[in-house]
Design a protein around this motif. Structure first.
Motif, mmCIF file in Angstrom:
data_model
loop_
_atom_site.group_PDB
_atom_site.id
_atom_site.type_symbol
_atom_site.label_atom_id
_atom_site.label_comp_id
_atom_site.label_asym_id
_atom_site.label_seq_id
_atom_site.Cartn_x
_atom_site.Cartn_y
_atom_site.Cartn_z
ATOM 1 N N UNK A 104 0.841 -1.203 0.000
ATOM 2 C CA UNK A 104 0.000 0.000 0.000
ATOM 3 C C UNK A 104 0.873 1.248 0.000
ATOM 4 N N UNK A 105 1.933 1.236 0.799
ATOM 5 C CA UNK A 105 2.850 2.382 0.808
ATOM 6 C C UNK A 105 3.454 2.602 -0.571
ATOM 7 N N UNK A 106 3.750 1.520 -1.282
ATOM 8 C CA UNK A 106 4.289 1.649 -2.642
ATOM 9 C C UNK A 106 3.255 2.266 -3.577
ATOM 10 N N UNK A 107 1.974 1.927 -3.415
ATOM 11 C CA UNK A 107 0.928 2.551 -4.231
ATOM 12 C C UNK A 107 0.818 4.042 -3.914
ATOM 13 N N UNK A 108 0.895 4.393 -2.636
ATOM 14 C CA UNK A 108 0.885 5.813 -2.261
ATOM 15 C C UNK A 108 2.049 6.549 -2.908
ATOM 16 N N UNK A 121 3.750 5.723 -5.652
ATOM 17 C CA UNK A 121 3.557 5.845 -7.095
ATOM 18 C C UNK A 121 2.609 6.995 -7.411
ATOM 19 N N UNK A 122 1.560 7.142 -6.599
ATOM 20 C CA UNK A 122 0.631 8.250 -6.784
ATOM 21 C C UNK A 122 1.332 9.587 -6.565
ATOM 22 N N UNK A 123 2.091 9.699 -5.483
ATOM 23 C CA UNK A 123 2.805 10.946 -5.206
ATOM 24 C C UNK A 123 3.788 11.274 -6.333
ATOM 25 N N UNK A 124 4.526 10.278 -6.795
ATOM 26 C CA UNK A 124 5.514 10.510 -7.849
ATOM 27 C C UNK A 124 4.863 10.953 -9.154
ATOM 28 N N UNK A 125 3.613 10.553 -9.369
ATOM 29 C CA UNK A 125 2.931 10.954 -10.601
ATOM 30 C C UNK A 125 2.643 12.447 -10.625
ATOM 31 N N UNK A 126 2.762 13.120 -9.479
ATOM 32 C CA UNK A 126 2.541 14.564 -9.393
ATOM 33 C C UNK A 126 3.848 15.354 -9.396
ATOM 34 N N UNK A 127 4.979 14.699 -9.593
ATOM 35 C CA UNK A 127 6.251 15.406 -9.585
ATOM 36 C C UNK A 127 6.909 15.343 -8.223
ATOM 37 N N UNK A 128 7.562 16.428 -7.809
ATOM 38 C CA UNK A 128 8.333 16.409 -6.566
ATOM 39 C C UNK A 128 7.428 16.592 -5.350
ATOM 40 N N UNK A 129 6.661 15.580 -5.070
ATOM 41 C CA UNK A 129 5.888 15.520 -3.833
ATOM 42 C C UNK A 129 6.606 14.584 -2.866
ATOM 43 N N UNK A 130 6.359 14.746 -1.561
ATOM 44 C CA UNK A 130 7.072 13.938 -0.580
ATOM 45 C C UNK A 130 6.071 13.247 0.338
#
Length: 523
Positions: free
Chosen positions: A250-254, A256-265
């Motif tokens: 689940x953390x990996x899915x989170x 991947x979602x964050x990375x799809x928006x660019x430099x999110x942390x």
């Protein structure tokens, strides 16, 4: 290891995070409780510190059974704090000052007033029944297993209307969500999308290691080291109720979602031993959170030998793709100045801001706010109210920010929701801004030094030999080498190396000696 010709690191790697507890930062509407308009009003203080991002503790609609960590609507703003328009103004004002903004995502549980739970408890056949964790009673009619709430007592609450128990790792008003249900997981990922679409720069993810429970919900084993006087939760080892393998996916899915928006942390709140903690970075091919929160400077003894061991072991545990992080204070932990005293709190500031990794500062620590006694009649923390007398109350860390010597410390025009620090008339932002020897000045100078020297922000790290009571280490970036020495005693100690002093936690000094409680950064 980074080199001087490497591409720039992501902002969260070279930057610094500042945690704001919204109830206690600045009251903008005169009700004694902080809010979004108040935070916006005080953004210049945050920007002047020299930090890069703000993390806000929960601001979502909530009955406030646990002061916002019981969320009744993941896509709204608690009216006490403002509304979505006020949030948008705050976000725009932060971005205009070059500050990123992170929200507190609470995925393990909702409020029992959330419409999802209201539907879930309405009937065993409701479509959202399985969005939470329901089980039949044990054969004797009691709870389904022996799990203990982190706030004490059984982690199960019986619902007479439907004849089953629901699970709550914290208060009974905070029922645990069932992340094994695909529809629930999709709804929670949609919550993250809602805020990313609005422009937030990332999330601190509350109790991330709790979000999946073992299949079958077996009893947790007893803790042979438990004794009366510590939290009831620790009577058991949370073997089956936390840190399950499925949570990593689940953390990996989170991520991947964050990375799809660019430099999110994504910063994950995770309390685990080093080997299990490091797994939350994931792998280079399937990363998880960027920063599994590291609380070891809070949890361990404050002396050179202990800190050397803690820092060395943590660094050794990190995967090659994992970036470290450090914290010395939070809304849950005793104030650093209360723990180690004001003199050592200055050394702690230097340690936090010169170790390798992303530091998180907690509001008020830049002033050296120390022990605040909370009279029994003013205790608000449900954890303290449920388990009094064992020193786990969190109110002492959540007291209002003192801004000046005007009535109510400039925080509000009325009595604040919690008491102010007793020395607020002299320990406040306005007083310390005018004092070149103040804690606030030290924090600003440390953060400026960190920005000026890549060796401190992203350089390599190595522990150095030093006299007893002295913690020493080296930061290196390309040809630039900086060394740090911290005297963790109240007596002078020999300085372990030569060089030019770039910054001391005290004024004056030198001659190859570290004064009592002194820290230095040297070229």
């Amino acid at each position: 290891m980074r080199h001087s010709d490497d591409p720039p690191p992501p902002w969260w790697e070279s930057g610094t995070v500042y945690q704001i507890y919204p109830r206690s930062f600045q009251d903008g509407d005169g009700d004694g409780v902080g809010d979004l308009a108040g935070i916006e009003r005080r953004l210049d203080h945050v920007a002047a510190l020299g930090v890069d991002a703000i993390w806000l503790s929960p601001i979502f609609p909530s009955p406030m059974a646990d002061f916002g960590y019981d969320v009744a609507d993941y896509c709204g703003i608690e009216p006490m704090f403002g509304d979505l328009a006020a949030f948008d103004r705050l976000l725009a004002a932060a971005h205009a000052r070059g500050l990123r903004l992170l929200l507190d995502f609470v995925p393990n549980h909702s409020s029992d007033q959330h419409p999802w739970f209201q539907a879930s408890r309405s009937s065993r056949t409701d479509t959202k029944r399985d969005w939470y964790i329901w089980r039949d009673p044990a054969p004797d009619g009691g709870p389904p297993n022996n799990w203990i709430s982190d706030f004490g007592g059984s982690a199960w609450e019986f619902d007479a209307a439907t004849g089953q128990y629901y699970l709550h790792a914290f208060l009974r008003q905070q029922p645990d969500l069932n992340w094994r249900n695909p529809a629930l997981k999709a709804a929670m990922l949609d919550v993250m999308r809602f805020w990313f679409d609005r422009g937030v720069d990332g999330f601190r993810i509350d109790v991330l290691w709790h979000i999946v429970k073992a299949e079958g919900l077996p009893d947790n084993p007893p803790n042979p080291y438990w004794r009366p006087g510590i939290t009831e939760r620790d009577r058991l080892i949370q073997q089956h109720s936390t840190d399950q393998p499925e949570a990593h996916a689940i953390a990996a899915e989170m991520r991947a979602l964050a990375d799809s928006y660019g430099e999110r942390v994504l910063i994950g709140e995770i309390f685990l031993p080093n080997d299990r903690h490091a797994r939350w970075y994931g792998t280079p091919e399937r990363p998880q959170v960027h920063l599994p929160f590291n609380f070891q400077l809070i949890e361990n003894a404050w002396n050179a030998a202990s800190l050397r061991r803690v820092i060395g072991d943590y660094e050794a545990s990190l995967p090659t793709h994992g970036w470290p992080n450090w914290v010395i204070g939070s809304h849950d932990a005793p104030r650093i100045a209360a723990r180690v005293g004001e003199a050592q709190a200055r050394a702690a500031a230097m340690l936090l801001l010169t170790l390798r990794g992303t530091p998180t500062l907690y509001q008020g620590d830049e002033l050296g706010v120390g022990q605040v006694e909370i009279p029994p009649e003013r205790v608000r923390d449900p954890q303290e109210l449920r388990q009094p007398g064992i020193g786990i109350g969190r109110d002492r860390s959540r007291t209002p920010m003192p801004w000046d010597s005007s009535p109510f410390a400039g925080f509000s025009t009325v009595e604040p929701w919690l008491p102010l620090n007793p020395d607020w008339r002299t320990r406040n932002v306005a007083a310390q801004e005018a004092d070149p020897r103040s804690m606030l000045t030290l924090y600003r100078r440390l953060l400026a030094l960190r920005r000026a020297h890549p060796a401190l922000a992203v350089g390599s790290f190595a522990l150095l030999d030093a006299a007893p009571d002295v913690l020493a280490y080296e930061r290196r970036h390309g040809d630039a080498v900086l060394r740090v020495a911290l005297n963790l005693s109240a007596e002078p100690r020999p300085l372990p190396f030569d060089g030019a002093v770039l910054l001391s936690t005290l004024v004056g000094g030198g001659d190859g000696v570290l004064r009592a409680d002194e820290g230095v950064v040297m070229r």
